[in-house]
Design an enzyme around this catalytic site. Structure first.
Site, PDB file in Angstrom:
ATOM      1  N   HIS A 231       1.562  14.591  12.147  1.00 27.72           N
ATOM      2  CA  HIS A 231       2.075  15.023  13.448  1.00 27.72           C
ATOM      3  C   HIS A 231       1.526  16.389  13.828  1.00 27.72           C
ATOM      4  CE1 HIS A 231       4.207  13.922  17.018  1.00 27.72           C
ATOM      5  NE2 HIS A 231       4.425  15.214  17.177  1.00 27.72           N
ATOM      6  N   TYR A 235      -0.878  18.149  17.377  1.00 29.52           N
ATOM      7  CA  TYR A 235      -0.885  19.459  18.054  1.00 29.52           C
ATOM      8  C   TYR A 235      -2.226  20.161  17.858  1.00 29.52           C
ATOM      9  CZ  TYR A 235       3.794  18.166  18.991  1.00 29.52           C
ATOM     10  OH  TYR A 235       4.877  17.446  19.435  1.00 29.52           O
ATOM     11  N   HIS A 385       2.490   5.405  24.536  1.00 27.00           N
ATOM     12  CA  HIS A 385       2.795   6.852  24.477  1.00 27.00           C
ATOM     13  C   HIS A 385       1.539   7.661  24.168  1.00 27.00           C
ATOM     14  CE1 HIS A 385       4.176  10.673  22.835  1.00 27.00           C
ATOM     15  NE2 HIS A 385       3.814  10.310  21.613  1.00 27.00           N
ATOM     16  N   PHE A 386       0.827   7.253  23.117  1.00 23.66           N
ATOM     17  CA  PHE A 386      -0.208   8.209  22.695  1.00 23.66           C
ATOM     18  C   PHE A 386      -1.487   8.146  23.534  1.00 23.66           C
ATOM     19  CE2 PHE A 386      -0.888   5.165  18.997  1.00 23.66           C
ATOM     20  CZ  PHE A 386      -2.206   4.826  19.273  1.00 23.66           C
ATOM     21  N   HIS A 387      -1.634   7.085  24.327  1.00 25.05           N
ATOM     22  CA  HIS A 387      -2.783   7.149  25.240  1.00 25.05           C
ATOM     23  C   HIS A 387      -2.495   8.066  26.425  1.00 25.05           C
ATOM     24  CE1 HIS A 387      -4.436   3.869  22.829  1.00 25.05           C
ATOM     25  NE2 HIS A 387      -5.607   4.288  23.289  1.00 25.05           N
ATOM     26  N   ARG A 448       2.248  -3.533  17.927  1.00 29.08           N
ATOM     27  CA  ARG A 448       0.985  -2.790  17.974  1.00 29.08           C
ATOM     28  C   ARG A 448       0.101  -3.288  16.829  1.00 29.08           C
ATOM     29  NH1 ARG A 448       1.938   3.295  15.377  1.00 29.08           N
ATOM     30  NH2 ARG A 448      -0.278   3.434  15.823  1.00 29.08           N
ATOM     31  N   ARG A 449      -1.155  -2.860  16.800  1.00 28.92           N
ATOM     32  CA  ARG A 449      -2.077  -3.121  15.695  1.00 28.92           C
ATOM     33  C   ARG A 449      -2.112  -4.598  15.301  1.00 28.92           C
ATOM     34  NH1 ARG A 449      -0.964   2.097  11.707  1.00 28.92           N
ATOM     35  NH2 ARG A 449      -2.572   3.351  12.686  1.00 28.92           N
TER      36      ARG A 449
HETATM   37 FE1  HAS Z   1       3.819  11.745  19.865  1.00 31.76          FE
HETATM   38  C1  HAS Z   1       3.917   9.016  17.743  1.00 31.76           C
HETATM   39  C2  HAS Z   1       7.182  12.204  19.459  1.00 31.76           C
HETATM   40  C3  HAS Z   1       3.664  14.636  21.732  1.00 31.76           C
HETATM   41  C4  HAS Z   1       0.387  11.617  19.753  1.00 31.76           C
HETATM   42  N1  HAS Z   1       2.435  10.535  18.961  1.00 31.76           N
HETATM   43  C5  HAS Z   1       2.683   9.441  18.163  1.00 31.76           C
HETATM   44  C6  HAS Z   1       1.436   8.834  17.774  1.00 31.76           C
HETATM   45  C7  HAS Z   1       0.428   9.598  18.319  1.00 31.76           C
HETATM   46  C8  HAS Z   1       1.077  10.661  19.057  1.00 31.76           C
HETATM   47  C9  HAS Z   1      -1.062   9.397  18.153  1.00 31.76           C
HETATM   48  O1  HAS Z   1       9.364  11.271  17.528  1.00 31.76           O
HETATM   49  C10 HAS Z   1       1.265   7.548  16.961  1.00 31.76           C
HETATM   50  C11 HAS Z   1       1.006   7.801  15.529  1.00 31.76           C
HETATM   51  C12 HAS Z   1       0.780   6.490  14.807  1.00 31.76           C
HETATM   52  O2  HAS Z   1      -0.367   6.022  14.800  1.00 31.76           O
HETATM   53  O3  HAS Z   1       1.749   5.929  14.315  1.00 31.76           O
HETATM   54  N2  HAS Z   1       5.176  13.119  20.513  1.00 31.76           N
HETATM   55  C13 HAS Z   1       6.496  13.105  20.267  1.00 31.76           C
HETATM   56  C14 HAS Z   1       7.149  14.217  20.954  1.00 31.76           C
HETATM   57  C15 HAS Z   1       6.142  14.903  21.598  1.00 31.76           C
HETATM   58  C16 HAS Z   1       4.911  14.210  21.300  1.00 31.76           C
HETATM   59  C17 HAS Z   1       8.590  14.565  20.965  1.00 31.76           C
HETATM   60  N3  HAS Z   1       2.327  12.900  20.603  1.00 31.76           N
HETATM   61  C18 HAS Z   1       2.473  14.048  21.334  1.00 31.76           C
HETATM   62  C19 HAS Z   1       1.194  14.602  21.642  1.00 31.76           C
HETATM   63  C20 HAS Z   1       0.264  13.755  21.075  1.00 31.76           C
HETATM   64  C21 HAS Z   1       0.998  12.690  20.439  1.00 31.76           C
HETATM   65  C22 HAS Z   1       0.972  15.888  22.403  1.00 31.76           C
HETATM   66  C23 HAS Z   1      -1.223  13.819  21.059  1.00 31.76           C
HETATM   67  C24 HAS Z   1      -1.916  14.814  21.506  1.00 31.76           C
HETATM   68  N4  HAS Z   1       5.276  10.774  18.813  1.00 31.76           N
HETATM   69  C25 HAS Z   1       6.567  11.174  18.751  1.00 31.76           C
HETATM   70  C26 HAS Z   1       7.267  10.311  17.778  1.00 31.76           C
HETATM   71  C27 HAS Z   1       6.336   9.411  17.274  1.00 31.76           C
HETATM   72  C28 HAS Z   1       5.093   9.730  17.955  1.00 31.76           C
HETATM   73  C29 HAS Z   1       8.673  10.372  17.369  1.00 31.76           C
HETATM   74  C30 HAS Z   1       6.551   8.335  16.194  1.00 31.76           C
HETATM   75  C31 HAS Z   1       7.044   7.083  16.763  1.00 31.76           C
HETATM   76  C32 HAS Z   1       7.049   5.960  15.763  1.00 31.76           C
HETATM   77  O4  HAS Z   1       8.103   5.346  15.637  1.00 31.76           O
HETATM   78  O5  HAS Z   1       6.047   5.652  15.114  1.00 31.76           O
HETATM   79  C33 HAS Z   1       6.320  16.184  22.407  1.00 31.76           C
HETATM   80  O6  HAS Z   1       5.468  17.196  21.935  1.00 31.76           O
HETATM   81  C34 HAS Z   1       6.097  15.946  23.876  1.00 31.76           C
HETATM   82  C35 HAS Z   1       6.508  17.137  24.713  1.00 31.76           C
HETATM   83  C36 HAS Z   1       5.878  17.071  26.073  1.00 31.76           C
HETATM   84  C37 HAS Z   1       6.482  17.292  27.225  1.00 31.76           C
HETATM   85  C38 HAS Z   1       5.714  17.137  28.512  1.00 31.76           C
HETATM   86  C39 HAS Z   1       5.499  18.444  29.237  1.00 31.76           C
HETATM   87  C40 HAS Z   1       4.691  18.206  30.470  1.00 31.76           C
HETATM   88  C41 HAS Z   1       3.650  18.971  30.884  1.00 31.76           C
HETATM   89  C42 HAS Z   1       2.909  18.577  32.127  1.00 31.76           C
HETATM   90  C43 HAS Z   1       3.405  19.344  33.342  1.00 31.76           C
HETATM   91  C44 HAS Z   1       2.575  18.967  34.518  1.00 31.76           C
HETATM   92  C45 HAS Z   1       2.297  19.776  35.560  1.00 31.76           C
HETATM   93  C46 HAS Z   1       1.321  19.288  36.599  1.00 31.76           C
HETATM   94  C47 HAS Z   1       2.809  21.154  35.703  1.00 31.76           C
HETATM   95  C48 HAS Z   1       7.905  17.672  27.291  1.00 31.76           C
HETATM   96  C49 HAS Z   1       3.226  20.211  30.181  1.00 31.76           C
HETATM   97  C50 HAS Z   1       1.969  18.870  37.843  1.00 31.76           C
HETATM   98  C51 HAS Z   1       0.887  18.595  38.852  1.00 31.76           C
HETATM   99  C52 HAS Z   1       0.785  17.515  39.644  1.00 31.76           C
HETATM  100  C53 HAS Z   1      -0.337  17.418  40.574  1.00 31.76           C
HETATM  101  C54 HAS Z   1       1.783  16.407  39.597  1.00 31.76           C
END
Ligand code: HAS
Length: 579
Positions: A231, A235, A385-387, A448-449
Site C-alpha cells: 500500500h 503512495y 477503483h485502482f484504474h 477480478r483476475r
Molecule cells: Fe487504494 C486497493 C483504500 C488510494 C491503488 N488501491 C487498491 C489497489 C490498488 C490501489 C492498485 O482500504 C489494489 C491492490 C490489489 O491488487 O489488490 N486506496 C484506499 C484509500 C485511498 C486509496 C482509502 N489506492 C489509492 C491510490 C492508489 C490506489 C492513490 C494508486 C495510486 N485501496 C484501498 C483499500 C484497498 C485498495 C482498502 C484494498 C481493497 C481490497 O479488498 O483488496 C485513499 O488514499 C484515497 C483518498 C483520496 C481522496 C480523493 C481526494 C480528491 C482529490 C481530487 C480533487 C479534485 C479537484 C479538481 C480539486 C479522498 C485530491 C476539481 C476540478 C474539476 C474540473 C472538477
C-alpha cells in the site's frame, strides 16, 4: 555546441550535463517503450473478460501471462523509472546541483538489468504470478531477483539526493526547503522503508522456495510482508503526481498555490500514514486478528486526510486562477481554466488526473470500511477503483511530465500539439466508462483476475452469467477508448523524440508561487520528528501483524503454477522447473 538557428533558453531554465540528460532520456524512453506491451495486454484483458474470445491464450501469450505483463510493466516498471527520473530533475532544478554521476548510472543499470531479468521470465511464461506475486503461485527465481534489483536500483539515488539536501540545508538553515524537494525526499523515504519488507519476502521466503531449497512457504507471512510494501507502493506512485499538483498546476492554471503550508502538512502526513495500512488488503485473511485489522482500518481513514487537504487546497488554487482569468461568479472559475491550451498541455494532463481521483478516492474509502470491503474484496470493483487512481492522476501525470521533461531537455517541439492536448480527455472518458463497468460488475459479484470468456461470459458454458454481459461490454468500450488515447500518446511522444531539435534544450519546470506563503515553521521543515513518529506507528501497527502471521500460518504451501490446481510435485531441487 554551436547551434546558430536554434533559440536560446529563457533565464530561469537550467542547463544540465550531457550525462544527466542522457540518463533522463533513457529513464523515460525505456519504460514508455515497454508501456506499449503493457497497454496491449490491458486491452486484451477487456477482450477476454467480455467473452469476445473463449480461449486461455491469444497470440501464444496466456491470459495470466498477459495480466502479469500488464501489471508489472504499468504499475512497477513505468512508475519506478519515472519516479527516479523525476526525482533527478526536481533535485537538479531546485538545488542547481546534479546527483553523483556514478550513483545515478548505477541506479539506472540495476533497474534496467532487473527489468530485463523479470521481462525474460514473464515473456517466457515462467512467471505468470501477477504483479503481487502471491505464493503459492511460483515464478522463476530470475523474476524475483529481477524485481529485487529494480527496487534496489530505484533506492540508490535517494542517498545522493539526501547528501545534496543536507549540504544545501547547512548553507541555508533558515530557508524553507522547496516543496517539490520535500515531495521527492518524503516519497523516496517511504519507498526505502516499505521495500525493506518486500526485499525480506523475496530473499528469505520466495527465492529459497522457488529454488526448491525449502519445500513450503508461509503464505500469510509472505502476503503480510507484501502488503507492508504494497500500500505504501501506491503512495510512491501518487506522490510525484501530488508534487506536480502543488508546485506546478496552480502556475499552469494561471494562478498561485493557495497555501504552501498545506502542501507540507500533506506530505508529512503521507510519511506517517502510507506504510502502516497494508493490512486493509488482508481484511479477509484469517490469520490476522480483528484488532489489528480495525487499527489499520482506522489508519487508512487517516491516510485519506492529506488527500482531502489536497482537494480543498487545489480547488482554492484553481478558484484563484479562474478569478484572475476574469471569472466573477461562484463557480465560474471552472469555465476559465486553460483546458485546451496546447501550449499548456501539462495542465490538461494534471486536471484530468484530478477529476478521476475524485472517484478513485471515494471508491478507496469504500474499500477501507471493514464491512463494505467484504462486499467488494476480490471483485471487479477493485480494478474499477485502482484504474481511477493509478491509471488516473498517476498515469496521466507520468505521461504528461515525461513528454514535458523530454521535449524541454531535448529542445524539441511537441509533435501534433493539438492532438496532444485532447489525449488526457479521451483517456478520462475511457477510464470513466471502463471503471463504471468494472465497479457495477463488482457490485453484482463479477470476480477480478478471471478469464471470464472461458466460462461466465461464454453462452455455451453452463456457468454463463448474463448479468455480467453489460458490465464487461462497458469495460470493453472504455478499454478501446483508452487504448486509442494511449496510441495517440505514443505517436506524440515518439514523434517528438524523432523530430528535429529547435532550441537549446534545458531543464525547466513550472514553479507555482504561493498565495499564502506562511513563514517557516521548523517542524514542517525537518524530517527527524516525522520519521520518529512514523517508526512508532509502524511498530504499533505491524509488530502484532507479523507476530500473528508467523504464529498462525496455516499449513505451509508447496509451489503451484496458474494453469494447474495441483501443486508442482514432488518438490525437489532437480525437477522444480521441469514441469
Ligand atoms: Fe487504494 C486497493 C483504500 C488510494 C491503488 N488501491 C487498491 C489497489 C490498488 C490501489 C492498485 O482500504 C489494489 C491492490 C490489489 O491488487 O489488490 N486506496 C484506499 C484509500 C485511498 C486509496 C482509502 N489506492 C489509492 C491510490 C492508489 C490506489 C492513490 C494508486 C495510486 N485501496 C484501498 C483499500 C484497498 C485498495 C482498502 C484494498 C481493497 C481490497 O479488498 O483488496 C485513499 O488514499 C484515497 C483518498 C483520496 C481522496 C480523493 C481526494 C480528491 C482529490 C481530487 C480533487 C479534485 C479537484 C479538481 C480539486 C479522498 C485530491 C476539481 C476540478 C474539476 C474540473 C472538477
Amino acid at each position: 555546441m554551436n547551434l546558430p538557428n536554434i533559440k536560446r533558453p529563457k533565464n530561469k531554465t537550467m542547463q544540465i550535463s550531457r550525462s544527466l540528460k542522457r540518463l533522463i532520456y533513457w529513464e523515460l524512453g525505456i519504460p514508455l517503450t515497454l508501456l506499449t506491451i503493457g497497454i496491449y495486454h490491458g486491452l486484451m484483458q477487456t477482450i477476454y473478460r467480455a467473452g469476445v474470445i473463449h480461449q486461455s491464450s491469444f497470440a501464444h501469450l496466456d491470459y495470466y501471462q498477459g495480466l502479469t505483463l500488464h501489471g508489472v510493466i504499468n504499475a512497477i516498471v513505468l512508475t519506478s523509472f519515472f519516479a527516479v527520473a523525476f526525482g533527478h530533475a526536481t533535485i537538479a532544478f531546485y538545488f542547481k546541483r546534479e546527483p553523483h554521476k556514478w550513483v545515478a548510472w548505477l541506479s539506472f543499470w540495476l533497474m534496467t538489468v532487473g527489468t530485463l531479468m523479470a521481462a525474460w521470465a514473464m515473456l517466457s511464461g515462467k512467471a505468470s504470478v501477477l504483479y503481487t506475486f502471491y505464493p503459492p503461485l511460483k515464478a522463476h527465481p530470475l523474476f524475483y531477483l529481477g524485481a529485487a534489483l529494480l527496487i534496489v536500483g530505484s533506492w540508490v539515488p535517494l542517498f545522493s539526493w539526501a547528501n545534496i539536501y543536507v549540504k544545501w540545508k547547512k548553507e541555508n538553515p533558515l530557508v524553507k526547503t522547496p516543496l517539490a524537494v520535500v515531495g521527492t525526499l518524503v516519497n523516496f523515504t517511504i519507498w526505502f522503508i516499505c521495500t525493506l519488507a518486500v526485499a525480506y519476502e523475496v530473499l528469505v521466503l520466495l527465492l529459497p522456495w522457488a529454488m526448491g531449497w525449502t519445500p513450503t512457504i508461509n503464505v500469510t507471512l509472505a502476503r503480510t510482508l507484501f502488503w507492508f510494501f504494497g500500500h505504501a507502493l501506491v503512495y510512491f506512485w501518487l506522490l510525484p503526481a501530488y508534487t506536480m499538483y502543488y508546485t506546478m498546476l496552480p502556475k499552469l492554471a494561471g494562478g498561485k498555490l493557495f497555501s504552501d503550508l498545506a502542501g507540507r502538512v500533506t506530505l508529512f502526513l503521507f510519511l506517517l500514514f502510507s506504510v502502516p495500512v497494508g493490512v486493509h488488503h488482508q481484511f479477509s485473511d484469517p490469520s490476522i486478528p480483528r484488532g489489528i485489522k480495525m487499527f489499520q482500518g482506522l489508519l487508512t481513514f487517516g491516510v485519506a486526510i492529506p488527500s482531502f487537504i489536497t482537494a480543498f487546497t487545489l480547488a482554492a488554487s484553481l478558484e484563484y486562477a479562474g478569478k484572475k482569468r476574469g471569472s466573477k461568479s461562484l463557480l465560474g472559475f471552472f469555465k476559465k481554466l486553460p483546458y485546451l491550451d496546447s501550449n499548456k498541455y501539462l495542465f490538461a494532463y494534471l486536471i484530468c488526473g484530478l477529476i478521476l481521483f475524485i472517484f478513485g478516492g471515494l471508491t478507496g474509502i469504500v474499500n477501507a470500511s471493514g464491512q463494505l470491503n467484504a462486499v467488494v474484496h476480490n471483485t471487479a470493483w477493485l480494478p474499477g477503483h485502482f484504474h481511477m487512481t493509478v491509471a488516473g492522476p498517476v498515469f496521466l501525470s507520468i505521461i504528461g511530465m515525461s513528454l514535458y521533461l523530454y521535449s524541454g531537455i531535448a529542445g524539441k517541439k511537441i509533435f501534433l500539439p493539438r492532438i496532444n492536448v485532447i489525449i488526457p480527455y479521451l483517456w478520462v472518458i475511457g477510464i470513466l466508462i471502463f471503471s463504471t463497468g468494472l465497479s457495477w460488475g463488482g457490485l453484482i459479484g463479477e470476480p477480478r483476475r478471471t478469464n471470464l470468456g472461458m466460462t461466465y461470459l461464454n453462452p455455451k458454458n453452463e456457468l454463463f452469467t448474463p448479468e455480467w454481459v453489460p458490465t464487461t461490454m462497458l469495460a470493453l468500450c472504455g478499454g478501446i477508448i483508452m487504448t486509442f488515447a494511449a496510441l495517440l500518446f505514443f505517436i506524440v511522444f515518439f514523434g517528438t523524440m524523432f523530430s528535429k531539435k529547435t532550441e537549446v534544450g534545458a531543464l525547466d519546470l513550472p514553479v507555482s508561487e504561493a498565495l499564502h506563503d506562511e513563514k517557516r515553521i521548523p517542524l514542517f521543515d525537518t524530517f527527524k520528528p516525522w520519521l520518529i513518529i512514523m517508526g512508532i506507528i509502524i511498530l504499533l501497527a505491524y509488530v502484532p501483524a507479523f507476530y500473528s502471521a508467523s504464529k498462525n500460518p496455516g499449513p505451509g504451501a508447496p509451489p503451484f503454477t496458474p494453469e494447474n490446481p495441483v501443486p508442482i510435485q514432488p518438490v525437489t531441487k532437480s525437477n522444480i522447473y521441469n514441469q
